[in-house]
Design an enzyme around this catalytic site. Structure first.
Site, mmCIF file in Angstrom:
data_model
loop_
_atom_site.group_PDB
_atom_site.id
_atom_site.type_symbol
_atom_site.label_atom_id
_atom_site.label_comp_id
_atom_site.label_asym_id
_atom_site.label_seq_id
_atom_site.Cartn_x
_atom_site.Cartn_y
_atom_site.Cartn_z
ATOM 1 C CG HIS A 1 4.112 -11.109 2.878
ATOM 2 N ND1 HIS A 1 3.351 -12.881 3.705
ATOM 3 C CD2 HIS A 1 4.002 -11.676 0.988
ATOM 4 C CE1 HIS A 1 3.558 -13.635 2.106
ATOM 5 N NE2 HIS A 1 3.449 -12.781 1.014
ATOM 6 C CE LYS B 1 8.804 3.739 -3.732
ATOM 7 N NZ LYS B 1 10.384 4.727 -4.446
ATOM 8 C CB ILE C 1 8.308 -8.087 0.152
ATOM 9 C CG1 ILE C 1 7.247 -8.202 -0.824
ATOM 10 C CG2 ILE C 1 7.905 -8.796 1.370
ATOM 11 C CD1 ILE C 1 6.118 -8.270 -0.371
ATOM 12 C CE LYS D 1 3.100 -2.014 5.476
ATOM 13 N NZ LYS D 1 2.460 -2.225 3.738
ATOM 14 C CB THR E 1 -0.982 0.121 1.515
ATOM 15 O OG1 THR E 1 -0.177 -0.030 2.666
ATOM 16 C CG2 THR E 1 -2.292 -1.082 1.390
HETATM 17 P P1 GTP Z 1 4.984 -3.614 2.213
HETATM 18 O O1 GTP Z 1 5.594 -3.120 3.380
HETATM 19 O O2 GTP Z 1 6.003 -5.021 1.244
HETATM 20 O O3 GTP Z 1 3.351 -4.666 2.899
HETATM 21 O O4 GTP Z 1 4.407 -2.692 1.507
HETATM 22 P P2 GTP Z 1 4.881 -1.079 0.916
HETATM 23 O O5 GTP Z 1 3.020 -1.422 2.507
HETATM 24 O O6 GTP Z 1 5.887 -0.283 2.589
HETATM 25 O O7 GTP Z 1 4.856 -0.487 0.399
HETATM 26 P P3 GTP Z 1 5.590 -0.089 -0.417
HETATM 27 O O8 GTP Z 1 6.850 0.929 0.527
HETATM 28 O O9 GTP Z 1 6.826 -1.382 -0.111
HETATM 29 O O10 GTP Z 1 5.354 0.483 -1.449
HETATM 30 C C1 GTP Z 1 4.868 -0.708 -2.943
HETATM 31 C C2 GTP Z 1 5.044 -0.304 -4.596
HETATM 32 O O11 GTP Z 1 3.427 0.883 -4.234
HETATM 33 C C3 GTP Z 1 5.856 -0.386 -4.880
HETATM 34 O O12 GTP Z 1 6.331 -0.089 -6.383
HETATM 35 C C4 GTP Z 1 6.034 1.269 -4.899
HETATM 36 O O13 GTP Z 1 6.425 3.045 -5.019
HETATM 37 C C5 GTP Z 1 4.444 2.236 -5.449
HETATM 38 N N1 GTP Z 1 3.933 2.890 -4.549
HETATM 39 C C6 GTP Z 1 4.055 3.387 -3.024
HETATM 40 N N2 GTP Z 1 3.455 4.446 -2.642
HETATM 41 C C7 GTP Z 1 3.305 5.095 -3.698
HETATM 42 C C8 GTP Z 1 1.613 6.063 -4.009
HETATM 43 O O14 GTP Z 1 1.835 7.019 -3.268
HETATM 44 N N3 GTP Z 1 1.622 6.511 -5.754
HETATM 45 C C9 GTP Z 1 2.003 5.158 -6.947
HETATM 46 N N4 GTP Z 1 1.632 5.615 -7.795
HETATM 47 N N5 GTP Z 1 3.096 4.402 -6.123
HETATM 48 C C10 GTP Z 1 3.302 3.984 -5.021
HETATM 49 MG MG MG Z 2 7.224 -1.730 3.695
HETATM 50 NA NA NA Z 3 6.729 -3.556 -0.416
#
Ligand code: GTP
Ligand code: MG
Ligand code: NA
Length: 346
Positions: free
Chosen positions: A85, A25, A43, A23, A21
């Site tokens: 995950h 980023k 991940i 997090k 989602t």
């Molecule tokens: P886990 O820690 O594995 O659960 O994932 P996470 O929630 O930390 O998400 P992560 O930051 O890994 O982002 C997952 C994907 O979504 C990546 O490819 C990011 O580049 C993309 N992403 C995250 N935030 C945004 C956003 O605001 N806009 C867009 N377009 N893509 C995003």
């Molecule tokens: Mg993450």
């Molecule tokens: Na991720």
């Protein structure tokens, strides 16, 4: 240090939500780092922690309308990143159980998903207040990015089709929260922050809404949690991860929620064989502010660390320490036995 003027500690904020989602980023955008790009398969597989000093928050919330009326009273935020995950529910539970407030990240294109609901239930069970980052708004149809603006103005400047899609998807999310027995509203339409959870539209890619998210976290912490955030000398510290680091041996990453730790302190922790270990802190290591504790970097050695902070402890005999449990400090030799009994209780 003189703490009599403002003795609030940093608030511990846990970031929770379904996989991918955004997090990590969101934290990368806030820190100006690229931790997510370095993760295997993108991940997250560990809990992280980042100290965000209030100066950085002031800088990043300058674009928020009305912010000049806000007095920043907390010294900062300690933000805990967790994996989304499915297989890491133990880490989500660990992260959520030690935080003061949470950010639940929802992908606006997907709405509530399985681990969103799992996270929601963890927060409900502990009665932890939280805000929702309604992330990835840049993916809405025909979105036009405007940097350095309040997200309310960015949304109202979008074309009619984009605004329509935003409204439709937001209503859908609000409905999904209602199905979970919760009132939710966009933060600028929230009729009562005590009974409605606030949704903050964000993009971790463009940074839009990030200032609004930080401003809301700080104001909510200061208004709802001022008592809880009073600094106390009573030690509250939890082991996040146990890990071997070349040059340091086995170390533990820990979250110091309250109190202080000093180099040389005698610490007592539970071990996987049902017993406990007693060891002396060899070094207290902290990343630079705005750097992720779980990413190996140039740690700074401290003689003393005052809550709330994420800190790495190097000491002998840490191999069998169990993550997720408390760290106790024996301040005198006769406290050692009491601490040993205490840690094996849970
Ligand atoms: P886990 O820690 O594995 O659960 O994932 P996470 O929630 O930390 O998400 P992560 O930051 O890994 O982002 C997952 C994907 O979504 C990546 O490819 C990011 O580049 C993309 N992403 C995250 N935030 C945004 C956003 O605001 N806009 C867009 N377009 N893509 C995003
Ligand atoms: Mg993450
Ligand atoms: Na991720």
């Amino acid at each position: 240090k003189n703490r009599s003027v403002s003795n609030l500690r940093a608030a511990v904020i846990c970031v929770l939500g379904h996989v991918d989602t955004g997090k990590t980023k969101i934290l990368d955008k806030l820190r100006r780092t690229s931790v997510q790009a370095g993760e295997a398969g993108g991940i997250t597989q560990q809990i992280g922690a980042t100290n965000v000093p209030i100066e950085n928050i002031k800088e990043q919330t300058k674009i928020v309308r009305g912010i000049s009326q806000t007095e920043f009273r907390i010294p900062g935020l300690l933000i805990i990143d967790t994996p989304g995950h499915a297989s890491f529910s133990n880490l989500r539970s660990r992260g959520s159980s030690l935080c003061d407030m949470a950010i639940l990240v929802v992908d606006i294109m997907h709405g509530l998903e399985e681990q969103t609901i799992e996270s929601l239930n963890l927060l409900k069970a502990k009665k932890t207040p939280f805000v929702v980052a309604l992330n990835k708004i840049d993916r809405l149809y025909d979105w036009s990015t405007m940097s350095r603006k309040d997200v309310r103005d960015i949304i109202s400047s979008q074309g009619p089709n984009t605004q329509n899609e935003f409204q439709t998807r937001t209503k859908q999310v609000i409905l999904q929260f209602a199905e979970q027995g919760m009132n939710a509203a966009l933060f600028y339409e929230n009729p009562d922050p005590k009974t409605y959870v606030s949704l903050v539209p964000t993009s971790a890619i463009t940074g839009e809404g990030m200032g609004n998210l930080l401003a809301l976290l700080v104001t909510n912490c200061q208004s709802m949690l001022a008592k809880r955030l009073m600094f106390s000398e009573e030690l509250q510290a939890t082991v996040l991860e146990v890990k071997a680091i070349t040059g340091l041996g086995t170390t533990i990453d820990c979250i110091l929620v309250n109190g202080r730790l000093r180099e040389g302190d005698t610490v007592v922790m539970a071990t996987s064989d049902g017993g406990s270990i007693v060891t002396q802190i060899r070094s207290l290591l902290m990343p630079q502010p705005m750097k992720e504790l779980r990413v190996k970097n140039d740690y700074i050695e401290h003689k003393e660390v005052v809550a709330a902070q994420g800190v790495k402890i190097a000491a002998k005999d840490l191999e069998k320490v169990i993550a997720g449990l408390n760290i106790l400090v024996a301040r005198s030799p006769d406290e050692v036995e009491i601490c040993k009994e205490e840690v094996v209780k849970d």
